[in-house]
Write an enzyme that holds these catalytic residues in place. Structure first.
Site, PDB file in Angstrom:
ATOM      1  CE  LYS A  39      -3.881  -0.391  -0.639  1.00  0.00           C
ATOM      2  NZ  LYS A  39      -2.749  -0.236  -1.771  1.00  0.00           N
ATOM      3  CB  SER A  98      -4.464   1.787  -4.280  1.00  0.00           C
ATOM      4  OG  SER A  98      -3.409   0.584  -3.987  1.00  0.00           O
ATOM      5  CB  SER A 115      -0.355   1.453  -4.731  1.00  0.00           C
ATOM      6  OG  SER A 115      -1.301   1.577  -5.775  1.00  0.00           O
TER       7      SER A 115
END
Length: 472
Positions: free
Chosen positions: A76, A152, A176
């Site tokens: 990520k 996220s 997230s």
């Protein structure tokens, strides 16, 4: 054999690694299938912040060891550097920033044999429960391209749901990992505070609110990955209690009869969408059929939203001030999203006493939750109060007040596990009439990921989801 995509996607990461060990396929073949799928599906879903195709090809040509040797993976774009790759945190203010070396989590993923083929998208600084940014645009849900894949870690969830890889790195500061897992029909485990490394050059994020792990299609992949990468980083102030045996062992045994509490009063106040209410009732019946005790409980979250806001705002302001000093030019407000700018202003105006009060609120919440867990093994809620959000509905580019209202209505249940440090998981047990996934959240006692994983394995067997895939 030469692996086709349809053969590839029928396996989880554990299964793909077994093929490599048996000599049925090579790591290079897995990487080529993953790259081809990424090139096919990324235009509609927009989940890749930066490709690492050449690097992955080079890595897959070398000897690889570890429990997931040769399995494609993604990292990520938030606080977890990959040497030589961009690390932008989803922000124009960090455009052009290149990581000098791997972070601790990346190092552990590589040691497990995983091969990063790309950097996945994140909203700016991981601040939202959708993945939309001015820098990269909107990441879309493979189940419905008009909707968000969550946030996220929305890039991670979109890539896994689209079949590019069987699992992907994800982080969780207020939901997230669990939110995007719920939006995309995947399994998402947020580990206990201090269980895994959370970033580069630090041992905590947002004052201990954040966790780092993965989104997976199967429960066994999550368990085996946790065994491979668990361990607090050197110098950590928070170290999670030891697991009761390995996570892999936990999924091999049926859970004891569990006492599971549903905070009905909290859920009523959250104004659940009918689909989410139906999913919760459906899963409560399933749990009862499996022999677990399910009953109502009381859970008070008053004051925690304000504590969360001031904490995240102060940390975001400090990050930008530090970045501005490092580059020799302050970060201008037109370099960041509208909601981010409002948070930065709030963070710069916050008094130290507000941060101390916020930390006190989190500690009190942890005490209340520990008391509740004397009666209940797990707390059960929908992961989200609504089905996956339409693109633009909870985006950082919105007016801050309307954004705050939309955020609160959409995601009122996940942050408590970050505030208390407890492990929690989103399990894909329900799809609505429109074919959209509705995730169900379980929150466990601090350090008791084994209980969560044992139940998840039982639920996966009772109501399988691995075969469910969106059509792109």
């Amino acid at each position: 054999m030469s692996l086709t995509f349809e053969e590839y996607v029928r396996h989880d990461a554990t299964g793909l690694a077994a093929l490599v060990r048996a000599g049925a396929v090579t790591a290079a073949e897995l990487v080529e299938v993953a790259i081809a799928r990424a090139q096919q599906v990324n235009p509609p879903i927009n989940a890749i912040a930066h490709p690492l195709f050449d690097e992955a090809r080079a890595a897959s040509a070398l000897p690889i060891t570890g429990p997931f040797a040769g399995v494609p993976f993604s990292i990520k774009d938030l606080n977890h550097p990959v040497a030589g790759a961009p690390l932008t945190h989803g922000s124009r203010a960090f455009a052009g920033n290149i990581a000098a070396e791997d972070g601790e989590a990346t190092t552990r993923f590589r040691a497990a044999g995983l091969v990063p083929i790309c950097i996945s998208t994140s909203p700016e600084f991981g601040l939202s429960v959708t993945t939309e940014s001015t820098l990269f645009g909107a990441t879309r849900n493979p189940w419905d391209l008009s909707r968000s894949s969550g946030g996220s870690s929305g890039g991670a969830s979109a890539l896994v749901a689209a079949g590019v890889m069987p699992m992907a790195h994800a982080t969780d500061g207020g939901g997230s990992i669990r939110v995007p897992a719920a939006c995309c029909g995947l399994f998402g485990l947020k580990p206990s505070r201090g269980r895994t490394p959370i970033g580069y050059g630090r041992t905590e994020g947002w004052g201990g609110l954040t966790a780092s792990f993965a989104i997976t299609r199967s429960v066994r992949d999550a368990a085996r990955l946790l065994d491979a990468v668990a361990g607090a980083p050197a110098g950590a102030r928070s170290v999670a209690p030891s697991l009761a045996g390995s996570a892999s062992e936990a999924i091999e045994r049926a859970p004891a009869r569990l006492r599971i509490g549903i905070p009905r009063q909290l859920l009523a106040a959250a104004n659940l969408h009918p689909d989410c209410a139906a999913a919760l009732d459906d899963v409560a019946r399933l749990l009862s059929d499996l022999g677990h005790g399910v009953e109502e409980c009381q859970l008070d979250l008053s004051g925690l939203a304000e504590a969360m806001t001031v904490t995240v705002a102060a940390h975001t302001a400090a990050l930008l001030d530090s970045h501005g000093a490092a580059r020799g030019k302050p970060v201008e407000m037109d370099e960041i999203e509208q909601v981010t700018a409002a948070l930065v202003a709030l963070g710069r105006a916050a008094a130290a006493t507000q941060l101390i009060a916020a930390d006190g609120a989190f500690q009190q919440a942890a005490i209340r939750m520990a008391e509740l867990h004397q009666r209940f093994d797990l707390i059960l809620t929908p992961t989200l109060a609504q089905p996956p959000a339409p693109i633009g509905e909870v985006a950082l580019m919105r007016d801050p007040l309307s954004y705050a209202s939309a955020f609160a209505a959409y995601c009122p249940f996940t942050a408590i596990a970050n505030q208390t440090g407890q492990p929690a998981m989103s399990v894909p047990l329900h799809w609505n009439a429109e074919g959209l996934p509705i995730g169900i959240q379980f929150i466990g006692r601090l350090g008791e990921e084994a209980v969560l994983l044992s139940l998840a394995a039982e639920l996966e067997q009772a109501r399988p989801w691995f075969h469910r895939r969106p059509v792109l």
